[in-house]
Scaffold this active site. Sequence first.
Site, mmCIF file in Angstrom:
data_model
loop_
_atom_site.group_PDB
_atom_site.id
_atom_site.type_symbol
_atom_site.label_atom_id
_atom_site.label_comp_id
_atom_site.label_asym_id
_atom_site.label_seq_id
_atom_site.Cartn_x
_atom_site.Cartn_y
_atom_site.Cartn_z
ATOM 1 N N ASP A 109 0.864 -1.190 0.000
ATOM 2 C CA ASP A 109 0.000 0.000 0.000
ATOM 3 C C ASP A 109 0.899 1.239 0.000
ATOM 4 O OD1 ASP A 109 0.965 0.210 2.560
ATOM 5 O OD2 ASP A 109 -0.952 -0.116 3.554
ATOM 6 N N SER A 110 0.298 2.422 -0.019
ATOM 7 C CA SER A 110 1.101 3.642 -0.179
ATOM 8 C C SER A 110 1.517 4.245 1.155
ATOM 9 C CB SER A 110 0.290 4.670 -0.952
ATOM 10 O OG SER A 110 -0.792 5.129 -0.152
ATOM 11 N N GLY A 111 0.935 3.770 2.246
ATOM 12 C CA GLY A 111 1.166 4.387 3.551
ATOM 13 C C GLY A 111 0.193 5.514 3.834
ATOM 14 N N GLY A 112 -0.544 5.954 2.820
ATOM 15 C CA GLY A 112 -1.477 7.073 2.997
ATOM 16 C C GLY A 112 -2.512 6.806 4.074
ATOM 17 N N PHE A 113 -3.073 5.608 4.064
ATOM 18 C CA PHE A 113 -4.122 5.276 5.031
ATOM 19 C C PHE A 113 -3.605 5.380 6.460
ATOM 20 C CE2 PHE A 113 -6.575 1.872 7.333
ATOM 21 C CZ PHE A 113 -7.774 2.573 7.399
ATOM 22 N N GLN A 206 -10.963 8.125 -4.730
ATOM 23 C CA GLN A 206 -11.545 8.557 -3.455
ATOM 24 C C GLN A 206 -12.949 9.102 -3.732
ATOM 25 O OE1 GLN A 206 -10.590 8.091 -0.371
ATOM 26 N NE2 GLN A 206 -8.613 7.136 -0.824
ATOM 27 N N CYS A 322 -13.408 -28.741 6.845
ATOM 28 C CA CYS A 322 -12.272 -27.838 6.579
ATOM 29 C C CYS A 322 -10.961 -28.604 6.471
ATOM 30 C CB CYS A 322 -12.190 -26.778 7.670
ATOM 31 S SG CYS A 322 -10.840 -25.629 7.434
ATOM 32 N N CYS A 324 -7.912 -27.257 6.861
ATOM 33 C CA CYS A 324 -6.810 -26.477 7.442
ATOM 34 C C CYS A 324 -6.046 -27.254 8.515
ATOM 35 C CB CYS A 324 -7.316 -25.142 7.985
ATOM 36 S SG CYS A 324 -7.910 -25.204 9.674
HETATM 37 ZN ZN LIG Z 1 -10.231 -25.211 9.598
#
Ligand SMILES: [Zn+2]
Length: 398
Positions: A109-113, A206, A322, A324
């Site tokens: 990202d740009s750092g603006g936020f 924006q 799931c 995971c």
């Molecule tokens: Zn899971």
Amino acid sequence: MAADPDHSPLDGGTPIRFDVDVAPPADGSTRARAGRMTLPHGVVETPQFMPVGTNATVKALSPDDLREAGATIILGNTYHLYLRPGHERIARLGGLHEFMAWDRPILTDSGGFQVVSMDELRKIDDDGVTFQSHLDGSYHRFTPEVSIAVQEALGADIAVAFDQPVRPASSTREQVAEASARTNRWAERSLRAHSRPDQALFGIVQGGLDPELRAESTRFMTSLPFDGICIGGLAGDETPAQREAALDVAVGLLQDDPRPRYLMGLGSPADLLEAVHRGVDLFDSVLRARVARNGQVWVPGGRLNMRNAQFVEDRRPVQESCRCLLCRNFSRAYLSHLFRAEELLAYRLATCHNMTFTLDFMAEIRVALRTGTFSDRLPGLRAWALLSGARASPVQPE
Ligand SMILES: [Zn+2]
């Protein structure tokens, strides 16, 4: 790892190629589309969610955990990496990919936020933003040129133009108009400053919630030669209905634009689904890691709080279906114990699950799009994404 020109998935010296494989149907029932973004470090199927690696790490996860969860692109935070360990140090150590041992695509990202969000600690003028470090109070200054130089040193596949976001719902029209006009000027300066040929550059729309300002900003940003279009200044203090109205304005004007669309900072599975439906291709959010730290795990149609007493002897996995690391190996009872004992493994396992849940949900959306069943499956996907009826609360910057 630097992109190997002999093995780059791209040809012709461009840093990005975006192909829409399945365009939205002509009947207008949805603006959702399926595509592929080819970058120096690999191919990213869209719609896609990008896990956030704030400090050159996605909190609690190793690169192997991320790959196993299905992540194909992650986000790095320019503001955090500039302050610590410093972009020049990362560049000396071979760039962000090599530093964090992640060989797939990265967007910074740009750092603006971050710098603009620090109400007490920053001062904005037409040239840039002066801010105080949240680490040690030291003073720093970001301009479009500095943000681009930092991002070129980090060396992500995609950099983002410097912008001035404002809170969408609680800013006046004048504040939004001023910030949008400044963002336009900063977009042109970001383009002029950017010189790295193996890095794509995205511009940021924006315009807050005002349809006129949002449309004006969209028209201006799309007139510039950016490689992709970020939709910024949302995922803040607005309601979902307000956000969706602003999105409809922006995406409505992007119908014939060939570039990928990235809605910054959103959020819960339900929010992602509605934005995909409205034509967005890319997302990022820190919400997954945050809810995992609070002991919350997401399951289809709801969420479980592992600190609740009901799980202390529950032998079942968190989510039956799931794949995971958590659900393959451990019971709800075990995860509940880890949270109560404040063991570090709790955060890794819960984050692995929430990340897998999100990335599998996005994969399911892509399957629906590629098989032409998205509109038919929308009610079922909405039920899957529902976290006990709750929409995620706004996420503050890390
Ligand atoms: Zn899971």
